[in-house]
Design a protein around this motif. Structure first.
Motif, PDB file in Angstrom:
ATOM      1  N   THR A   1       0.847  -1.192   0.000  1.00  0.00           N
ATOM      2  CA  THR A   1       0.000   0.000   0.000  1.00  0.00           C
ATOM      3  C   THR A   1       0.885   1.245   0.000  1.00  0.00           C
ATOM      4  OG1 THR A   1      -1.923   1.031   1.094  1.00  0.00           O
ATOM      5  CG2 THR A   1      -0.197   0.140   2.526  1.00  0.00           C
ATOM      6  N   GLN A   2       0.269   2.390  -0.192  1.00  0.00           N
ATOM      7  CA  GLN A   2       1.034   3.637  -0.226  1.00  0.00           C
ATOM      8  C   GLN A   2       1.561   3.991   1.164  1.00  0.00           C
ATOM      9  OE1 GLN A   2       1.876   4.891  -3.006  1.00  0.00           O
ATOM     10  NE2 GLN A   2       0.206   5.584  -4.292  1.00  0.00           N
ATOM     11  N   PRO A   3       2.640   4.769   1.248  1.00  0.00           N
ATOM     12  CA  PRO A   3       3.163   5.193   2.554  1.00  0.00           C
ATOM     13  C   PRO A   3       2.140   6.024   3.335  1.00  0.00           C
ATOM     14  CG  PRO A   3       4.777   5.578   0.819  1.00  0.00           C
ATOM     15  CD  PRO A   3       3.489   5.218   0.129  1.00  0.00           C
ATOM     16  N   ASP A   4       2.306   6.049   4.656  1.00  0.00           N
ATOM     17  CA  ASP A   4       1.470   6.901   5.496  1.00  0.00           C
ATOM     18  C   ASP A   4       1.647   8.360   5.057  1.00  0.00           C
ATOM     19  OD1 ASP A   4       1.181   4.492   6.751  1.00  0.00           O
ATOM     20  OD2 ASP A   4       2.077   5.114   8.663  1.00  0.00           O
ATOM     21  N   ARG A   5       0.532   9.103   5.043  1.00  0.00           N
ATOM     22  CA  ARG A   5       0.573  10.493   4.585  1.00  0.00           C
ATOM     23  C   ARG A   5      -0.061  11.424   5.618  1.00  0.00           C
ATOM     24  NH1 ARG A   5       4.116   9.799   0.412  1.00  0.00           N
ATOM     25  NH2 ARG A   5       3.254   8.560  -1.309  1.00  0.00           N
TER      26      ARG A   5
ATOM     27  N   ARG B   1      -2.500  17.995   9.581  1.00  0.00           N
ATOM     28  CA  ARG B   1      -1.480  17.205   8.885  1.00  0.00           C
ATOM     29  C   ARG B   1      -0.992  16.039   9.741  1.00  0.00           C
ATOM     30  NH1 ARG B   1      -2.573  17.864   4.240  1.00  0.00           N
ATOM     31  NH2 ARG B   1      -0.473  17.499   3.403  1.00  0.00           N
ATOM     32  N   VAL B   2      -1.930  15.307  10.300  1.00  0.00           N
ATOM     33  CA  VAL B   2      -1.601  14.143  11.123  1.00  0.00           C
ATOM     34  C   VAL B   2      -1.199  12.984  10.208  1.00  0.00           C
ATOM     35  CG1 VAL B   2      -2.502  12.473  12.790  1.00  0.00           C
ATOM     36  CG2 VAL B   2      -3.198  14.882  12.915  1.00  0.00           C
ATOM     37  N   ILE B   3      -0.047  12.371  10.465  1.00  0.00           N
ATOM     38  CA  ILE B   3       0.414  11.238   9.666  1.00  0.00           C
ATOM     39  C   ILE B   3      -0.539  10.065   9.891  1.00  0.00           C
ATOM     40  CG2 ILE B   3       2.299   9.637   9.215  1.00  0.00           C
ATOM     41  CD1 ILE B   3       2.876  12.513   8.391  1.00  0.00           C
TER      42      ILE B   3
ATOM     43  N   LYS C   1      -3.776  -0.452   4.896  1.00  0.00           N
ATOM     44  CA  LYS C   1      -2.796  -0.800   5.933  1.00  0.00           C
ATOM     45  C   LYS C   1      -3.500  -1.127   7.241  1.00  0.00           C
ATOM     46  CE  LYS C   1       1.205   0.875   8.538  1.00  0.00           C
ATOM     47  NZ  LYS C   1       2.189   1.971   8.733  1.00  0.00           N
ATOM     48  N   GLU C   2      -4.476  -0.313   7.617  1.00  0.00           N
ATOM     49  CA  GLU C   2      -5.211  -0.560   8.855  1.00  0.00           C
ATOM     50  C   GLU C   2      -5.879  -1.927   8.826  1.00  0.00           C
ATOM     51  OE1 GLU C   2      -7.771   2.851   9.130  1.00  0.00           O
ATOM     52  OE2 GLU C   2      -6.350   3.949  10.380  1.00  0.00           O
ATOM     53  N   ALA C   3      -6.493  -2.266   7.699  1.00  0.00           N
ATOM     54  CA  ALA C   3      -7.163  -3.569   7.571  1.00  0.00           C
ATOM     55  C   ALA C   3      -6.152  -4.707   7.628  1.00  0.00           C
ATOM     56  CB  ALA C   3      -7.954  -3.628   6.272  1.00  0.00           C
ATOM     57  N   ALA C   4      -5.017  -4.529   6.955  1.00  0.00           N
ATOM     58  CA  ALA C   4      -3.993  -5.571   6.922  1.00  0.00           C
ATOM     59  C   ALA C   4      -3.421  -5.843   8.312  1.00  0.00           C
ATOM     60  CB  ALA C   4      -2.882  -5.181   5.953  1.00  0.00           C
TER      61      ALA C   4
ATOM     62  N   GLN D   1       5.276  -0.736   2.169  1.00  0.00           N
ATOM     63  CA  GLN D   1       4.848   0.612   1.795  1.00  0.00           C
ATOM     64  C   GLN D   1       5.939   1.348   1.015  1.00  0.00           C
ATOM     65  OE1 GLN D   1       3.386   1.520   6.041  1.00  0.00           O
ATOM     66  NE2 GLN D   1       1.966   2.681   4.755  1.00  0.00           N
ATOM     67  N   PRO D   2       6.198   0.949  -0.208  1.00  0.00           N
ATOM     68  CA  PRO D   2       7.231   1.639  -0.996  1.00  0.00           C
ATOM     69  C   PRO D   2       6.779   3.021  -1.456  1.00  0.00           C
ATOM     70  CG  PRO D   2       6.070   0.055  -2.358  1.00  0.00           C
ATOM     71  CD  PRO D   2       5.549  -0.140  -0.958  1.00  0.00           C
ATOM     72  N   GLU D   3       7.676   3.981  -1.388  1.00  0.00           N
ATOM     73  CA  GLU D   3       7.374   5.302  -1.944  1.00  0.00           C
ATOM     74  C   GLU D   3       7.195   5.179  -3.453  1.00  0.00           C
ATOM     75  OE1 GLU D   3       6.174   8.943  -1.571  1.00  0.00           O
ATOM     76  OE2 GLU D   3       7.160   8.090   0.195  1.00  0.00           O
ATOM     77  N   LYS D   4       8.037   4.333  -4.042  1.00  0.00           N
ATOM     78  CA  LYS D   4       7.923   3.999  -5.460  1.00  0.00           C
ATOM     79  C   LYS D   4       8.301   2.526  -5.602  1.00  0.00           C
ATOM     80  CE  LYS D   4       9.569   5.275 -10.076  1.00  0.00           C
ATOM     81  NZ  LYS D   4      10.535   6.096 -10.852  1.00  0.00           N
ATOM     82  N   ILE D   5       7.408   1.730  -6.154  1.00  0.00           N
ATOM     83  CA  ILE D   5       7.600   0.283  -6.176  1.00  0.00           C
ATOM     84  C   ILE D   5       8.761  -0.130  -7.073  1.00  0.00           C
ATOM     85  CG2 ILE D   5       5.872  -0.054  -7.987  1.00  0.00           C
ATOM     86  CD1 ILE D   5       6.535  -2.451  -5.058  1.00  0.00           C
ATOM     87  N   SER D   6       8.946   0.542  -8.196  1.00  0.00           N
ATOM     88  CA  SER D   6       9.977   0.149  -9.158  1.00  0.00           C
ATOM     89  C   SER D   6      11.372   0.262  -8.544  1.00  0.00           C
ATOM     90  CB  SER D   6       9.888   1.024 -10.410  1.00  0.00           C
ATOM     91  OG  SER D   6      10.835   0.622 -11.369  1.00  0.00           O
TER      92      SER D   6
END
Length: 317
Positions: free
Chosen positions: A32-36, A42-44, A50-53, A62-67
């Protein structure tokens, strides 16, 4: 047991992940995407996926960029049988698509080949489509261009917005995936190529698209408002101040007033002239620096000074 790597980010993806778990599929990892940062403070915040997992004690990547990332190497090491994505939010490199034995499939929230891209639900509503749906498709290097395994349709009502349609399509996507997946794994179902001549696109919404053009008809503006609710929210301006427009209603009246003209103003109603002599009533809005409020509350508070004949949007005098 089939080993799955699941990739998803928003609430749309959660029922699909939980459906796979309920059916007994082994989820080797969830990507999944990183925490934002979220909200004014602006709470991280972790993604809904992610919560479900974590509730199911699954491995979360949580890769910033998967490649080219370490997380991509982890996925390779896990050697999944199949990779399933649902609104993950990143383009997947071809090297990753080639890892699983049964390839990679995507749960896409449109009736492909219509609305390839990142905002298919927004565009289906904004374009006034009578229906949309979900497509289970193979993933290839070109975005949303892979062959189609299955589809299911769903009507769009005049009360629907992006929020309601995401909820409906998420459940529809879960049901369709669980029906389709065994046939993919058994080899019974093969992907059918998309008709390229019917392709349309739905790129992410720009700020320019959020602005209301009052030369459009009242119905087209209603579609825009619902097609941007609850995010990113359509807006107009009045005397240099921005109003976020949350809810409107098409009025069964005509007018000769120029588009963008306030042509009725009472304590409880604000009607605005639109294109082709149509009329739109504002029902809920959010003035700059204020909360969302009914039109009556607005007109009896912040909007007391608004007058008949005033202009809004790019048509302000």
């Amino acid at each position: 047991m089939t080993k799955v790597v699941f990739m998803g980010t928003p609430a749309f993806s959660v029922p699909i992940l939980e459906g796979l778990l309920a059916e007994g599929y082994e989820i080797a990892a969830v990507v999944t995407q990183p925490d934002r940062p979220v909200g004014r403070k602006r709470v991280i915040t972790p993604t809904p996926v992610k919560e479900a997992a974590l509730k199911h004690q699954l491995l979360v990547l949580q890769p910033e960029k998967i490649s080219g990332s370490p997380e991509m190497e982890t996925i390779k090491e896990l050697a999944p049988d199949i990779l399933i994505t649902a609104a993950f939010g990143q383009f997947l490199p071809e090297k990753l698509l080639q890892v699983p034995k049964f390839g990679a499939i995507n749960v896409h929230a449109s009736l492909l080949p219509k609305y390839r891209g990142g905002a298919p639900v927004h565009y289906a509503i904004m374009e006034g489509e009578p229906e949309t749906g979900v497509t289970i498709m193979e993933m290839i290097k070109k975005m949303d261009a892979g062959g189609i395994f299955s589809q299911a349709k769903l009507p769009i009502t005049n009360q629907d917005d992006v929020g309601t349609m995401f909820e409906k399509l998420s459940l529809l996507g879960k049901e369709l995936l669980l029906k389709t997946l065994p046939k993919i794994l058994s080899g019974e179902l093969k992907p059918m190529p998309q008709a390229e001549e019917q392709v349309t696109f739905s790129p992410n919404i720009t700020q320019e698209q959020e602005a209301i053009d009052w030369t459009k008809t009242a119905q087209e503006i209603d579609n825009q408002v619902r097609g941007m609710r609850p995010w990113p929210i359509a807006f107009t301006t009045y005397q240099g101040s921005r109003w976020k427009i949350w809810s409107v209603a098409v009025v069964d009246e005509t007018t000769d007033a120029a588009p963008g003209t306030i042509m009725q103003r009472t304590k409880k109603a604000l009607w605005i002239a639109c294109g082709q002599q149509t009329v739109l009533a504002l029902e809920e809005l959010q003035p700059a620096g204020k909360g969302r409020q009914s039109i009556a509350a607005f007109l009896n508070g912040t909007g007391q000074h608004i007058q008949l004949g005033d202009k809004v949007g790019t048509h302000e005098a």
